[in-house]
Design an enzyme around this catalytic site. Structure first.
Site, short mmCIF file in Angstrom:
data_model
loop_
_atom_site.label_atom_id
_atom_site.label_comp_id
_atom_site.label_asym_id
_atom_site.label_seq_id
_atom_site.Cartn_x
_atom_site.Cartn_y
_atom_site.Cartn_z
N GLY A 18 0.82 -1.20 0.00
CA GLY A 18 0.00 0.00 0.00
C GLY A 18 0.86 1.25 0.00
O GLY A 18 0.57 2.22 -0.71
N TYR B 200 -8.73 -16.51 6.55
CA TYR B 200 -8.03 -15.52 5.73
C TYR B 200 -8.27 -15.79 4.25
O TYR B 200 -8.60 -14.88 3.48
CB TYR B 200 -6.53 -15.56 6.03
CG TYR B 200 -5.71 -14.67 5.11
CD1 TYR B 200 -5.69 -13.30 5.30
CD2 TYR B 200 -4.98 -15.21 4.05
CE1 TYR B 200 -4.96 -12.47 4.45
CE2 TYR B 200 -4.25 -14.40 3.20
CZ TYR B 200 -4.24 -13.03 3.40
OH TYR B 200 -3.52 -12.23 2.56
#
Length: 306
Positions: A28, A177
């Site tokens: 990110g 997940y």
């Protein structure tokens, strides 16, 4: 499609307003830096504002004229998602890129403030709500895109979207997940179907970074296991900068049509240059995806208005 696409292939992003969730670290951060360095206005949507400001300072050191903002977003709390949306609207009137990147992987078992299993809540439901709350800005902005980040972990997973709610019963954290990331991938595909059905110009694209040497791995586990995990990643994984390439490709490459799944082209998808993958088409089930959408609107209380 080039097998050697890198951030050097990024075009000028002037005039684009970009949100990157989890933009303070890992892929990110690398994506935010690359976009800001190419003249986009970038909003780092982060849970920890102090860490967000540290990331901003690092980017500004390298690109002094970068236009970057830090805004608080806690995907663990739907009220925070709503507050972020309100604050963003107070500052910006368009949204060219929404990059739903933030995530957690196999932490100790816990639930979100709204009672969801934490990985489903943070990785998927929080982003589903965020996108829905900003969908009108996305639709009215020319050539806009929504990017959803999947995972290699989801490639060998069948959809079992039934454990959104937190429970005292122990479940496999890695399986949760994988399911949360598969939900993100299904969401990207379903959103593109809905854009096309309404003749909306926006694009929805999924991607995965391969195996990346970031803090995400080993997070929430014991110290010895964490050290082992990160040592292993140095041998087989790639840097966060390279891991951000599929995300950046999905967000900016002019040949993107919408609905693609982008990932590394290397062996088993572990690392390499960004390329279009077929695995999402093989995994996707239209009936399951539609039901997931309906359930997600019900759980988050966010209804998409196209």
């Amino acid at each position: 499609m080039s097998r050697e696409w890198t951030k050097q292939d990024l075009r000028d992003q002037s005039g684009k307003i970009v949100i990157v969730t989890g933009g303070n670290s890992g892929i990110g951060y690398e994506a935010s830096k690359a976009l800001a360095g190419n003249y986009a206005t970038v909003v780092l949507a982060v849970r920890n504002v102090n860490k967000g400001r540290e990331a901003l300072d690092k980017i500004k050191y390298e690109f002094p004229n970068a236009n970057i903002h830090v805004m608080k977003l806690d995907l663990n709390d739907l009220e925070s998602v709503k507050e972020f949306s309100r604050e963003f609207r107070g500052k910006f009137s368009s949204l060219s890129l929404l990059i739903n990147n933030a995530g957690i992987m196999a932490p100790t078992q816990r639930i979100t403030k709204d009672g969801f299993e934490s990985q489903f809540g943070v990785n998927y439901l929080g982003h589903f709500a965020l996108t829905g709350l900003l969908i009108d800005l996305i639709i009215k902005t020319p050539d806009s895109r929504v990017i959803s980040v999947g995972s290699l972990a989801a490639h060998n997973t069948k959809p079992e979207f039934k454990n959104f709610k937190g429970t005292k019963k122990k479940v496999s954290l890695l399986q949760s997940y994988a399911q949360s990331k598969l939900a993100c991938m299904f969401f990207a595909k379903e959103l593109q179907y809905r854009f096309r059905a309404k003749n909306i110009d926006a694009k929805s694209v999924a991607c995965h970074p391969g195996i990346v040497q970031t803090y995400l791995f080993g997070k929430g586990s014991g110290k010895l296991n964490k050290r082992f995990t990160r040592a292993s990643l140095k041998l087989i994984g790639q840097s966060a900068e390279l891991g951000a390439y599929p995300l950046l490709y999905a967000a900016t490459e002019h040949s993107i049509r919408g609905g693609e799944y982008i990932g590394p082209d290397g062996r088993k998808g572990i690392k390499g240059f960004p390329t279009e993958l077929e695995i999402l088409d093989e995994l996707f089930d239209e009936h399951v995806s539609n039901n997931l959408w309906i359930l997600s609107e019900k759980l988050t209380g966010v209804t998409y208005k196209f």
